[in-house]
Design a protein around this motif. Structure first.
Motif, mmCIF file in Angstrom:
data_model
loop_
_atom_site.group_PDB
_atom_site.id
_atom_site.type_symbol
_atom_site.label_atom_id
_atom_site.label_comp_id
_atom_site.label_asym_id
_atom_site.label_seq_id
_atom_site.Cartn_x
_atom_site.Cartn_y
_atom_site.Cartn_z
ATOM 1 N N ARG A 1 1.005 -1.909 -0.262
ATOM 2 C CA ARG A 1 -0.122 0.287 -0.402
ATOM 3 C C ARG A 1 0.999 1.331 0.201
ATOM 4 N NH1 ARG A 1 -5.604 0.054 3.042
ATOM 5 N NH2 ARG A 1 -4.953 2.056 3.919
ATOM 6 N N CYS A 2 2.326 0.791 0.479
ATOM 7 C CA CYS A 2 3.074 2.128 0.648
ATOM 8 C C CYS A 2 4.064 2.655 -0.441
ATOM 9 C CB CYS A 2 4.010 2.326 1.841
ATOM 10 S SG CYS A 2 2.967 2.364 3.280
ATOM 11 N N ASN A 3 4.173 1.244 -0.882
ATOM 12 C CA ASN A 3 5.003 1.565 -2.071
ATOM 13 C C ASN A 3 6.332 0.830 -1.852
ATOM 14 O OD1 ASN A 3 3.776 1.550 -4.358
ATOM 15 N ND2 ASN A 3 3.611 2.892 -5.486
ATOM 16 N N ILE A 4 6.788 0.563 -1.333
ATOM 17 C CA ILE A 4 7.486 0.630 -0.054
ATOM 18 C C ILE A 4 8.477 -1.118 -0.051
ATOM 19 C CG2 ILE A 4 8.116 2.534 0.466
ATOM 20 C CD1 ILE A 4 8.045 1.929 3.433
ATOM 21 N N ALA A 5 9.349 -1.178 0.291
ATOM 22 C CA ALA A 5 9.671 -2.179 -0.452
ATOM 23 C C ALA A 5 9.022 -3.144 1.377
ATOM 24 C CB ALA A 5 11.431 -2.751 -0.237
ATOM 25 N N PHE A 6 9.009 -4.521 2.102
ATOM 26 C CA PHE A 6 8.781 -4.940 3.469
ATOM 27 C C PHE A 6 10.099 -4.744 4.221
ATOM 28 C CE2 PHE A 6 9.939 -8.431 5.842
ATOM 29 C CZ PHE A 6 8.807 -8.433 6.160
ATOM 30 N N PRO A 7 11.141 -5.135 3.708
ATOM 31 C CA PRO A 7 12.215 -4.520 4.831
ATOM 32 C C PRO A 7 12.788 -2.940 5.522
ATOM 33 C CG PRO A 7 12.791 -5.584 3.272
ATOM 34 C CD PRO A 7 12.342 -5.053 2.624
ATOM 35 N N THR A 8 11.652 -2.566 4.150
ATOM 36 C CA THR A 8 11.995 -0.855 4.294
ATOM 37 C C THR A 8 10.557 -0.226 6.067
ATOM 38 O OG1 THR A 8 12.051 -0.160 2.404
ATOM 39 C CG2 THR A 8 11.646 1.525 3.211
ATOM 40 N N LEU A 9 9.303 -0.735 4.857
ATOM 41 C CA LEU A 9 8.208 -0.581 6.300
ATOM 42 C C LEU A 9 8.720 -0.990 7.481
ATOM 43 C CD1 LEU A 9 5.415 0.310 7.163
ATOM 44 C CD2 LEU A 9 4.583 -1.865 6.553
ATOM 45 N N HIS A 10 9.265 -2.457 7.861
ATOM 46 C CA HIS A 10 10.086 -2.696 8.890
ATOM 47 C C HIS A 10 10.967 -2.156 9.355
ATOM 48 C CE1 HIS A 10 10.759 -6.212 11.515
ATOM 49 N NE2 HIS A 10 11.505 -5.854 12.094
ATOM 50 N N SER A 11 11.803 -1.824 9.190
ATOM 51 C CA SER A 11 12.368 -0.883 9.276
ATOM 52 C C SER A 11 12.226 0.892 10.010
ATOM 53 C CB SER A 11 13.749 -0.461 8.466
ATOM 54 O OG SER A 11 15.038 0.374 8.581
ATOM 55 N N THR A 12 11.358 1.282 9.305
ATOM 56 C CA THR A 12 10.395 2.583 9.964
ATOM 57 C C THR A 12 9.472 2.074 10.843
ATOM 58 O OG1 THR A 12 10.637 3.277 6.817
ATOM 59 C CG2 THR A 12 8.929 4.262 8.353
ATOM 60 N N GLU A 13 9.079 1.379 10.676
ATOM 61 C CA GLU A 13 8.191 1.019 11.880
ATOM 62 C C GLU A 13 9.099 0.928 13.280
ATOM 63 O OE1 GLU A 13 5.384 -2.933 11.374
ATOM 64 O OE2 GLU A 13 3.493 -1.508 10.823
ATOM 65 N N HIS A 14 10.891 0.330 13.193
ATOM 66 C CA HIS A 14 11.328 -0.008 14.066
ATOM 67 C C HIS A 14 12.126 1.748 14.729
ATOM 68 C CE1 HIS A 14 11.744 -4.165 15.532
ATOM 69 N NE2 HIS A 14 11.672 -4.417 13.660
ATOM 70 N N SER A 15 11.826 2.040 13.316
ATOM 71 C CA SER A 15 12.374 3.988 13.720
ATOM 72 C C SER A 15 11.755 4.280 14.357
ATOM 73 C CB SER A 15 12.740 4.350 12.542
ATOM 74 O OG SER A 15 13.837 3.568 11.734
ATOM 75 N N ARG B 1 13.846 7.173 16.104
ATOM 76 C CA ARG B 1 14.534 7.903 15.485
ATOM 77 C C ARG B 1 13.404 8.730 13.853
ATOM 78 N NH1 ARG B 1 16.600 3.784 13.945
ATOM 79 N NH2 ARG B 1 16.336 2.603 14.125
ATOM 80 N N ILE B 2 12.995 8.407 13.170
ATOM 81 C CA ILE B 2 11.513 8.979 12.166
ATOM 82 C C ILE B 2 11.525 10.000 11.994
ATOM 83 C CG2 ILE B 2 9.739 9.092 13.476
ATOM 84 C CD1 ILE B 2 8.517 6.882 11.011
ATOM 85 N N THR B 3 11.996 11.123 10.682
ATOM 86 C CA THR B 3 11.515 11.578 10.845
ATOM 87 C C THR B 3 10.480 12.472 10.967
ATOM 88 O OG1 THR B 3 11.455 11.432 8.443
ATOM 89 C CG2 THR B 3 13.534 11.722 9.840
ATOM 90 N N LEU B 4 9.577 13.758 10.980
ATOM 91 C CA LEU B 4 8.320 13.753 10.940
ATOM 92 C C LEU B 4 8.153 13.445 8.746
ATOM 93 C CD1 LEU B 4 8.410 17.050 12.963
ATOM 94 C CD2 LEU B 4 7.029 14.724 13.223
ATOM 95 N N GLY B 5 8.713 13.769 8.541
ATOM 96 C CA GLY B 5 8.482 13.071 6.559
ATOM 97 C C GLY B 5 8.088 12.334 7.402
#
Length: 151
Positions: free
Chosen positions: A49-63, A68-72
Motif C-alpha cells: 500500500r505504501c509502495n515500499i519494500a517490506f524491509p523498509t516498512l519493517h525498519s520504519t516501524e522500528h524507527s 528515530r523516525i523523521t516527521l516527514g
C-alpha cells in the motif's frame, strides 16, 4: 494586556486540547505498528500500500518505536494508514507560569546578591523587605522585554 502576554495566552489556549494527549504514552512498538495491526494488515500488505519494500516498512516501524523516525517519514506512513499526523509541543505547565518562574529566579539572584554584600557589612535588610524587592523586580522584568529573561 501587552502583546507578549497576549501571544502567550493565545498559544496556551491553542495547546489546551493537546495537554491531555501529552500525558499518554506511545504504545509499545509504536503507533504505525499498532494501527496497522488494528486494521488487520500484514507488513507485506502495508508495504505494498505504501509502495515500499517490506524491509523498509519493517525498519520504519522500528524507527518510529525507537523515536528515530523523521516527521516527514511519519507523515507519509500515517497517510498510507488513512491517518493524520498531529504534531505539537506541549509545555509541562502554562507558558505564563514558565515566564514568571524565570523572572522570579532572576529577581532573587539580583536581590540576594545585593543582600549578601550588605550582610557582609552587617546591614542585611529584613526578609519582608527582601521579599518586597524580589516581587517588585519580578514585576519590572515581566513588563520589560521578555527576551532578557533568558540571558
Amino acid at each position: 494586556m501587552n502583546t507578549q502576554k497576549l501571544r502567550q495566552h493565545q498559544v496556551d489556549k491553542h495547546l489546551e486540547p493537546f495537554r491531555q494527549l501529552a500525558r499518554r504514552r506511545v504504545p509499545t512498538g509504536g503507533w504505525l505498528k499498532t494501527i496497522r495491526l488494528a486494521l488487520g494488515l500484514t507488513l507485506r500488505q502495508q508495504a505494498k500500500r505504501c509502495n515500499i519494500a517490506f524491509p523498509t516498512l519493517h525498519s520504519t516501524e522500528h524507527s518510529e518505536a525507537e523515536d528515530r523516525i523523521t516527521l516527514g517519514q511519519l507523515r507519509k506512513m500515517a497517510a498510507a494508514l488513512d491517518c493524520e499526523l498531529v504534531y505539537a509541543l506541549v509545555p509541562s505547565k502554562p507558558l505564563s507560569e514558565i515566564t514568571e518562574t524565570q523572572a522570579e529566579k532572576i529577581a532573587q539572584e539580583e536581590v540576594f546578591s545585593v543582600a549578601h554584600s550588605m550582610a557582609l557589612e552587617n546591614q542585611r535588610p529584613t526578609d519582608t523587605f527582601l521579599a518586597e524587592q524580589i516581587e517588585s523586580r519580578k514585576r519590572e522584568l515581566l513588563t520589560g522585554k521578555w527576551s532578557k529573561l533568558w540571558g
